[in-house]
Design an enzyme around this catalytic site. Structure first.
Site, PDB file in Angstrom:
ATOM      1  CB  SER A  86      -0.708   0.040   1.093  1.00  0.00           C
ATOM      2  OG  SER A  86      -1.254   1.286   1.345  1.00  0.00           O
ATOM      3  CE1 TYR A  97      -4.233  -2.044   5.379  1.00  0.00           C
ATOM      4  CE2 TYR A  97      -2.988  -0.143   4.619  1.00  0.00           C
ATOM      5  CZ  TYR A  97      -3.717  -1.216   4.153  1.00  0.00           C
ATOM      6  OH  TYR A  97      -3.950  -1.532   2.978  1.00  0.00           O
TER       7      TYR A  97
HETATM    8  P1  NAD Z   1     -11.461  -6.275  -0.021  1.00  0.00           P
HETATM    9  O1  NAD Z   1     -11.984  -6.157   1.346  1.00  0.00           O
HETATM   10  O2  NAD Z   1     -12.354  -6.053  -0.995  1.00  0.00           O
HETATM   11  O3  NAD Z   1     -10.913  -7.848  -0.215  1.00  0.00           O
HETATM   12  C1  NAD Z   1     -10.031  -8.641   0.684  1.00  0.00           C
HETATM   13  C2  NAD Z   1     -10.052  -9.793   0.607  1.00  0.00           C
HETATM   14  O4  NAD Z   1      -9.321 -10.640   1.363  1.00  0.00           O
HETATM   15  C3  NAD Z   1     -11.416 -10.372   0.427  1.00  0.00           C
HETATM   16  O5  NAD Z   1     -11.550 -11.482  -0.518  1.00  0.00           O
HETATM   17  C4  NAD Z   1     -11.323 -11.206   1.709  1.00  0.00           C
HETATM   18  O6  NAD Z   1     -12.427 -12.487   1.843  1.00  0.00           O
HETATM   19  C5  NAD Z   1      -9.856 -11.735   1.902  1.00  0.00           C
HETATM   20  N1  NAD Z   1      -9.473 -11.870   3.297  1.00  0.00           N
HETATM   21  C6  NAD Z   1      -9.543 -11.189   4.203  1.00  0.00           C
HETATM   22  N2  NAD Z   1      -9.241 -12.027   5.522  1.00  0.00           N
HETATM   23  C7  NAD Z   1      -8.826 -13.104   5.012  1.00  0.00           C
HETATM   24  C8  NAD Z   1      -8.082 -14.276   5.780  1.00  0.00           C
HETATM   25  N3  NAD Z   1      -7.928 -14.341   6.934  1.00  0.00           N
HETATM   26  N4  NAD Z   1      -8.061 -15.328   4.766  1.00  0.00           N
HETATM   27  C9  NAD Z   1      -8.155 -15.459   3.358  1.00  0.00           C
HETATM   28  N5  NAD Z   1      -8.934 -14.122   2.598  1.00  0.00           N
HETATM   29  C10 NAD Z   1      -9.078 -13.232   3.643  1.00  0.00           C
HETATM   30  O7  NAD Z   1     -10.240  -5.196   0.212  1.00  0.00           O
HETATM   31  P2  NAD Z   1      -9.322  -4.833  -1.156  1.00  0.00           P
HETATM   32  O8  NAD Z   1      -9.584  -3.345  -1.146  1.00  0.00           O
HETATM   33  O9  NAD Z   1      -9.601  -5.460  -2.430  1.00  0.00           O
HETATM   34  O10 NAD Z   1      -7.843  -4.871  -0.599  1.00  0.00           O
HETATM   35  C11 NAD Z   1      -6.848  -5.946  -1.033  1.00  0.00           C
HETATM   36  C12 NAD Z   1      -5.359  -5.651  -0.657  1.00  0.00           C
HETATM   37  O11 NAD Z   1      -5.236  -4.381  -1.038  1.00  0.00           O
HETATM   38  C13 NAD Z   1      -5.446  -5.388   0.882  1.00  0.00           C
HETATM   39  O12 NAD Z   1      -4.099  -6.150   1.350  1.00  0.00           O
HETATM   40  C14 NAD Z   1      -5.341  -4.032   1.143  1.00  0.00           C
HETATM   41  O13 NAD Z   1      -4.677  -3.787   2.345  1.00  0.00           O
HETATM   42  C15 NAD Z   1      -4.769  -3.544  -0.209  1.00  0.00           C
HETATM   43  N6  NAD Z   1      -4.927  -2.356  -0.431  1.00  0.00           N
HETATM   44  C16 NAD Z   1      -6.117  -1.616  -0.670  1.00  0.00           C
HETATM   45  C17 NAD Z   1      -6.198  -0.496  -0.975  1.00  0.00           C
HETATM   46  C18 NAD Z   1      -7.900   0.121  -1.183  1.00  0.00           C
HETATM   47  O14 NAD Z   1      -8.062   1.418  -1.119  1.00  0.00           O
HETATM   48  N7  NAD Z   1      -8.973  -0.659  -1.376  1.00  0.00           N
HETATM   49  C19 NAD Z   1      -5.362   0.632  -1.258  1.00  0.00           C
HETATM   50  C20 NAD Z   1      -4.070   0.012  -0.716  1.00  0.00           C
HETATM   51  C21 NAD Z   1      -3.960  -1.440  -0.443  1.00  0.00           C
END
Ligand code: NAD
Length: 261
Positions: free
Chosen positions: A143, A156
């Site tokens: 991130s 985080y």
């Molecule tokens: P999201 O909540 O849409 O998806 C998260 C996914 O992780 C889901 O499929 C969920 O079921 C899975 N998950 C959560 N806990 C789990 C576990 N214990 N075992 C297996 N699967 C698990 O989130 P997103 O926005 O798509 O984020 C995905 C990644 O990107 C994360 O690592 C997040 O930190 C990173 N990220 C997101 C953003 C944003 O703005 N959305 C920005 C920077 C980084």
């Protein structure tokens, strides 16, 4: 097509960024393991859609990646189905926002396990197979919070910085074996999770939903648009390509200029 018939595990790919990356890789002919939580019938629909749309094999692992043993089992299942895991995308992640002196211990532990330790356990389990083939691609979704901090995000920010450190070490350790490791560091991404927060924030700040996007969510991004999952899918495909063979150990920010100032 270079990636055709390779195979990938994408953790946390039942939603958002992970699902977008699964589509981007499958489009290149990569067989995929999708993983994460959610409604079983919806996950099955997604799995079938990936197979039908891109003519690849897609399997689902319900591994809870906070549990190292379940990660190892997921990798074994993938290797049984596809022989080797060529591409590992460590994407699953969770968030909790609270001041450091009030931050619950159990939230710290859960974020460390899911956002950081899972990356280590998955890399460790996939590397022996990659080494045998002398080819591998490890992509860790960190991130902007892997390179800078924001308030109230102690766990985080720590975990995502840890992911960048782990990525650098993996790049060095695995360089002799044709395996690269890189971290993708997105700014605000247009996922269902983020979209769902907008009406609540509009109510809280007493502003319109479009103002929430511009003045709250995208405040620090100079390009006033969300990163979208297709941008991250395309970057993942590039990192898996031969053109990126010398690109390793990097934290690549895709953040509309957020970390440029
Ligand atoms: P999201 O909540 O849409 O998806 C998260 C996914 O992780 C889901 O499929 C969920 O079921 C899975 N998950 C959560 N806990 C789990 C576990 N214990 N075992 C297996 N699967 C698990 O989130 P997103 O926005 O798509 O984020 C995905 C990644 O990107 C994360 O690592 C997040 O930190 C990173 N990220 C997101 C953003 C944003 O703005 N959305 C920005 C920077 C980084």
């Amino acid at each position: 097509m270079v990636l055709k018939s390779k195979s990938a595990i994408i953790t946390g790919s039942t939603s958002g960024i992970g699902l977008g990356i699964a589509h981007a890789l499958a489009k290149e002919g990569v067989n995929v393991v999708i993983n994460g939580f959610g409604q079983r019938d919806e996950i099955e629909d997604e799995r079938l859609e990936l197979e039908k749309t891109y003519q690849v094999k897609a399997i689902y692992s319900q591994a809870d990646i906070s549990k190292p043993q379940e990660i190892r089992e997921m990798v074994k299942t993938a290797e049984k189905a596809f022989d080797v895991v060529d591409i590992l995308v460590n994407n699953a992640g969770i968030q909790h926002v609270q001041p450091i002196d009030e931050f619950p211990d159990e939230k710290w532990d859960a974020i460390m396990a899911i956002n950081l330790s899972s990356n280590f356990h998955a890399i460790k389990a996939c590397v022996p197979g990659m080494k045998k083939r002398k080819w591998g691609r490890i992509i860790n979704v960190s991130s902007v919070h892997g390179v800078i901090a924001s308030p109230y995000k102690a766990a985080y920010v720590s975990a995502k910085h840890g992911v960048v450190g782990l990525t650098k070490v993996a790049a060095l350790d695995l360089a002799p074996f044709g395996i690269t490791a890189n971290a993708i560091c997105p700014g605000y991404v247009d996922t269902p999770l983020v979209r769902k927060q907008i009406p609540a924030q509009a109510k809280e700040y007493k502003i319109s939903e479009s103002e929430v996007i511009e003045k709250v969510l995208l405040k620090d991004q100079f390009i006033k648009e969300f990163v979208n999952v297709q941008d991250l899918g395309a970057m993942t495909v590039f990192l898996c390509s031969d053109a990126a063979r010398m690109l390793t150990g990097q934290a690549l920010c895709i953040d509309g200029g957020w970390t440029a100032h």
